[in-house]
Design an enzyme around this catalytic site. Structure first.
Site, PDB file in Angstrom:
ATOM      1  CG  HIS A  72      -2.067  -0.897   1.156  1.00  0.00           C
ATOM      2  ND1 HIS A  72      -3.166  -0.782   1.981  1.00  0.00           N
ATOM      3  CD2 HIS A  72      -2.317  -1.955   0.347  1.00  0.00           C
ATOM      4  CE1 HIS A  72      -4.052  -1.720   1.674  1.00  0.00           C
ATOM      5  NE2 HIS A  72      -3.563  -2.446   0.683  1.00  0.00           N
ATOM      6  CE1 TYR A 200      -4.920   3.789   9.234  1.00  0.00           C
ATOM      7  CE2 TYR A 200      -5.518   3.505  11.529  1.00  0.00           C
ATOM      8  CZ  TYR A 200      -4.718   3.186  10.449  1.00  0.00           C
ATOM      9  OH  TYR A 200      -3.715   2.250  10.600  1.00  0.00           O
ATOM     10  N   PRO A 292      -3.487   0.256  19.000  1.00  0.00           N
ATOM     11  CG  PRO A 292      -5.226  -1.218  18.554  1.00  0.00           C
ATOM     12  CD  PRO A 292      -4.571  -0.471  19.659  1.00  0.00           C
ATOM     13  CE  LYS A 296       4.098   3.412  13.230  1.00  0.00           C
ATOM     14  NZ  LYS A 296       4.356   2.788  11.926  1.00  0.00           N
ATOM     15  CE1 TYR A 384      -0.079   2.967   7.670  1.00  0.00           C
ATOM     16  CE2 TYR A 384      -1.042   3.802   9.709  1.00  0.00           C
ATOM     17  CZ  TYR A 384      -1.030   2.890   8.668  1.00  0.00           C
ATOM     18  OH  TYR A 384      -1.978   1.881   8.633  1.00  0.00           O
TER      19      TYR A 384
HETATM   20  P1  FAS Z   1       2.828 -11.588  21.872  1.00  0.00           P
HETATM   21  O1  FAS Z   1       1.901 -11.242  22.996  1.00  0.00           O
HETATM   22  O2  FAS Z   1       2.296 -11.686  20.485  1.00  0.00           O
HETATM   23  O3  FAS Z   1       3.534 -13.002  22.168  1.00  0.00           O
HETATM   24  C1  FAS Z   1       3.969 -13.331  23.465  1.00  0.00           C
HETATM   25  C2  FAS Z   1       3.977 -14.838  23.567  1.00  0.00           C
HETATM   26  O4  FAS Z   1       4.517 -15.194  24.846  1.00  0.00           O
HETATM   27  C3  FAS Z   1       2.567 -15.438  23.495  1.00  0.00           C
HETATM   28  O5  FAS Z   1       2.535 -16.511  22.561  1.00  0.00           O
HETATM   29  C4  FAS Z   1       2.319 -15.927  24.918  1.00  0.00           C
HETATM   30  O6  FAS Z   1       1.515 -17.088  24.950  1.00  0.00           O
HETATM   31  C5  FAS Z   1       3.723 -16.223  25.401  1.00  0.00           C
HETATM   32  N1  FAS Z   1       3.866 -16.182  26.866  1.00  0.00           N
HETATM   33  C6  FAS Z   1       3.314 -15.289  27.724  1.00  0.00           C
HETATM   34  N2  FAS Z   1       3.663 -15.599  29.001  1.00  0.00           N
HETATM   35  C7  FAS Z   1       4.459 -16.708  28.933  1.00  0.00           C
HETATM   36  C8  FAS Z   1       5.122 -17.513  29.902  1.00  0.00           C
HETATM   37  N3  FAS Z   1       5.016 -17.215  31.200  1.00  0.00           N
HETATM   38  N4  FAS Z   1       5.828 -18.592  29.492  1.00  0.00           N
HETATM   39  C9  FAS Z   1       5.933 -18.878  28.161  1.00  0.00           C
HETATM   40  N5  FAS Z   1       5.322 -18.157  27.173  1.00  0.00           N
HETATM   41  C10 FAS Z   1       4.591 -17.091  27.579  1.00  0.00           C
HETATM   42  N6  FAS Z   1      -0.675  -4.465  16.891  1.00  0.00           N
HETATM   43  C11 FAS Z   1      -0.828  -3.823  15.708  1.00  0.00           C
HETATM   44  O7  FAS Z   1       0.167  -3.324  15.170  1.00  0.00           O
HETATM   45  N7  FAS Z   1      -2.088  -3.721  15.132  1.00  0.00           N
HETATM   46  C12 FAS Z   1      -3.197  -4.299  15.705  1.00  0.00           C
HETATM   47  O8  FAS Z   1      -4.301  -4.213  15.182  1.00  0.00           O
HETATM   48  C13 FAS Z   1      -3.071  -4.997  16.915  1.00  0.00           C
HETATM   49  N8  FAS Z   1      -4.158  -5.606  17.504  1.00  0.00           N
HETATM   50  C14 FAS Z   1      -3.993  -6.267  18.706  1.00  0.00           C
HETATM   51  C15 FAS Z   1      -5.081  -6.899  19.362  1.00  0.00           C
HETATM   52  C16 FAS Z   1      -4.900  -7.565  20.584  1.00  0.00           C
HETATM   53  C17 FAS Z   1      -6.078  -8.245  21.268  1.00  0.00           C
HETATM   54  C18 FAS Z   1      -3.630  -7.585  21.198  1.00  0.00           C
HETATM   55  C19 FAS Z   1      -3.419  -8.264  22.532  1.00  0.00           C
HETATM   56  C20 FAS Z   1      -2.545  -6.969  20.566  1.00  0.00           C
HETATM   57  C21 FAS Z   1      -2.717  -6.311  19.311  1.00  0.00           C
HETATM   58  N9  FAS Z   1      -1.648  -5.704  18.651  1.00  0.00           N
HETATM   59  C22 FAS Z   1      -1.778  -5.050  17.480  1.00  0.00           C
HETATM   60  C23 FAS Z   1      -0.345  -5.757  19.200  1.00  0.00           C
HETATM   61  C24 FAS Z   1       0.241  -7.114  18.848  1.00  0.00           C
HETATM   62  O9  FAS Z   1       0.235  -7.287  17.451  1.00  0.00           O
HETATM   63  C25 FAS Z   1       1.612  -7.147  19.461  1.00  0.00           C
HETATM   64  O10 FAS Z   1       2.333  -5.952  19.228  1.00  0.00           O
HETATM   65  C26 FAS Z   1       2.424  -8.313  18.999  1.00  0.00           C
HETATM   66  O11 FAS Z   1       1.692  -9.487  19.206  1.00  0.00           O
HETATM   67  C27 FAS Z   1       3.731  -8.288  19.782  1.00  0.00           C
HETATM   68  O12 FAS Z   1       4.342  -9.510  19.621  1.00  0.00           O
HETATM   69  P2  FAS Z   1       5.138 -10.183  20.866  1.00  0.00           P
HETATM   70  O13 FAS Z   1       5.979  -9.146  21.513  1.00  0.00           O
HETATM   71  O14 FAS Z   1       5.752 -11.404  20.295  1.00  0.00           O
HETATM   72  O15 FAS Z   1       4.019 -10.528  21.952  1.00  0.00           O
HETATM   73  C1  PHB Z   2      -5.584  -4.485  11.106  1.00  0.00           C
HETATM   74  O1  PHB Z   2      -5.734  -4.710   9.873  1.00  0.00           O
HETATM   75  O2  PHB Z   2      -5.829  -5.337  11.973  1.00  0.00           O
HETATM   76  C2  PHB Z   2      -5.092  -3.123  11.546  1.00  0.00           C
HETATM   77  C3  PHB Z   2      -4.620  -2.239  10.585  1.00  0.00           C
HETATM   78  C4  PHB Z   2      -4.164  -0.991  10.990  1.00  0.00           C
HETATM   79  C5  PHB Z   2      -4.193  -0.647  12.335  1.00  0.00           C
HETATM   80  C6  PHB Z   2      -4.650  -1.558  13.287  1.00  0.00           C
HETATM   81  C7  PHB Z   2      -5.109  -2.804  12.889  1.00  0.00           C
HETATM   82  O3  PHB Z   2      -3.770   0.581  12.730  1.00  0.00           O
END
Ligand code: FAS
Ligand code: PHB
Length: 389
Positions: A72, A200, A292, A296, A384
């Site tokens: 994009h 957005y 989100p 980032k 962005y």
């Molecule tokens: P993660 O949380 O992905 O991974 C951590 C891992 O560690 C998990 O698999 C967990 O099970 C494991 N873990 C935890 N405790 C442990 C323990 N005690 N022992 C062993 N393993 C353990 N970011 C965006 O950019 N756009 C979005 O739209 C967006 N939507 C999101 C929606 C939700 C509901 C959440 C929670 C986050 C969202 N995020 C979004 C942010 C998300 O994408 C994170 O930035 C990303 O998953 C970060 O990756 P990790 O740092 O690997 O953490």
């Molecule tokens: C998504 O596609 O899940 C998404 C895209 C942009 C954002 C957050 C989530 O800023």
């Protein structure tokens, strides 16, 4: 059991770190508390900065991304009255790639399996030990059996609710937090996206986002109160509310359909400083959370892993601790700039019920300035697409 780097967590941060270390000949083991299926079942981010795409190339986990990812060049910012397309490529020479985090995780897991690296899923009670000394180790349980993993370093890639940050000695970490009074209700549906780029949308009823996973699968969000009960939202109620928050010409183009996933994510800004404790290093959501809005979260995990992987490889290949000694400051400098942008974008686009009349006018002026100023659009664009590593 022994390895060079013990990684806690098999989310994007842990998996990407594992592959980059492996490509440089550094052995690593991942300890994950959930099952592989559970990790893959989480629906999260969708926008990849070029820096993350480059790291996935380096990790040899990007073939499908280059085949299926959607590049994009622009993104739309809309109010009910006005639509603005920000041509990020024209303003920065860079683009973003739309490709679900779930697919990034799947590709990294496949690369890890192909590399023959050990990942221990379904573990319990992982605890990092002696990371303030020369011989750290992890203890954990598998099927109730106590295990120990001796290592040179521990990477805490265990997310916001992980054990590594929580196991730090009292007073060794300073946290900064802002919790928003709303969350995002997200829907995934096998319907074509309303636009070929993200939209957005700011509206008096609240924020909405039109995103996608492919040309046939859409991802939509609407802002909801922080304590919202998802049971209150039928698919029909979601589609109606989404269209009420979009400009009329966009709303009439929305294709609706049954949701295949529906969930509410809370929004918070959070940073824990520092990100290093002796031979324990935090990366990704384990150290910081962004709303989100700026896309980032996943991309910050990638920049942390970029700095940490290079520092660890430098340690083993060049016997230098420079990268490790500078990891926390270097990572936090970029983290805070992303926190700023994510907070700014969230403040610009969401409805704040507690704000006063002055605050409402400020928000409208902020939007008008962005709509009218190419300098403001250039600033938006460089944040962005992702600031340099
Ligand atoms: P993660 O949380 O992905 O991974 C951590 C891992 O560690 C998990 O698999 C967990 O099970 C494991 N873990 C935890 N405790 C442990 C323990 N005690 N022992 C062993 N393993 C353990 N970011 C965006 O950019 N756009 C979005 O739209 C967006 N939507 C999101 C929606 C939700 C509901 C959440 C929670 C986050 C969202 N995020 C979004 C942010 C998300 O994408 C994170 O930035 C990303 O998953 C970060 O990756 P990790 O740092 O690997 O953490
Ligand atoms: C998504 O596609 O899940 C998404 C895209 C942009 C954002 C957050 C989530 O800023």
């Amino acid at each position: 059991m022994r390895t060079q780097v013990a990684i806690v967590g098999s989310g994007p941060a842990g998996l990407l770190l594992g592959q980059l270390l492996h490509e440089a000949g550094v052995d690593n083991v991942i300890v994950e508390r959930k099952s592989k299926e559970y990790v893959l079942g989480r629906i999260r981010a969708g926008v990849l900065e070029q820096g993350l795409v480059d790291l996935l190339d380096e990790a040899k986990a990007s073939d499908r991304l280059h085949r299926e990812g959607l590049v994009h060049h622009g993104v739309e910012i809309a109010s009910i009255e006005r639509r603005l397309r920000i041509d990020m490529h024209a303003l920065t020479g860079k683009a973003v790639t739309v490709y679900g985090q779930t697919e990034v995780t799947r590709d990294l897991m496949a690369a890890r399996e192909a590399s023959g690296l050990k990942t221990l899923y379904d573990t319990e009670n992982a605890v990092p030990h002696d990371y303030d000394g020369e011989k750290p180790y992890l203890t954990f349980e598998v099927d109730g059996e106590a295990r120990r993993l001796d290592c040179d370093f521990i990477a805490g890639c265990d997310g916001y609710h992980g054990i590594c940050r929580q196991s730090l000695p009292e007073g060794s970490s300073r946290t900064f937090e802002r919790v928003y009074p709303f969350g995002w209700l997200g829907v995934l549906a096998d319907v074509p996206p309303v636009s070929h780029e993200l939209i957005y949308a700011q509206s008096p009823r609240g924020f909405a986002l039109c995103s996608m996973r492919s040309t046939t699968r859409s991802r939509y969000y609407v802002q909801v109160p922080a304590d919202e009960d998802i049971a209150a939202w039928s698919d029909e109620a979601f589609w109606d509310e989404l269209r009420r928050r979009l400009p009329p010409d966009v709303a009439e183009g929305v294709t609706t359909g049954p949701s295949i996933e529906k969930s509410i994510a809370p929004l918070r800004s959070f940073v824990a400083e520092p990100m290093r404790f002796g031979r324990l290093f935090l990366a990704g959501d384990a150290a910081h959370i962004v709303p989100p809005t700026g896309a980032k979260g996943l991309n910050l995990a990638a920049s942390d892993v970029n700095y940490l992987s290079k520092a660890l490889v430098e340690h083993y290949h060049e016997r230098s601790s420079s990268g490790l000694d500078h990891y926390s400051d270097r990572a936090l400098r970029r983290v805070w700039k992303a926190e700023r942008f994510s907070w700014w974008m969230t403040s610009l686009l969401h409805r704040f019920d507690q704000t006063d009349a002055f605050g409402e006018r400020l928000q409208l002026a902020e939007m008008a300035y962005l709509m009218d100023s190419e300098a403001a659009q250039a600033s938006f664009a460089e944040n962005y697409v992702g600031l340099p590593y």
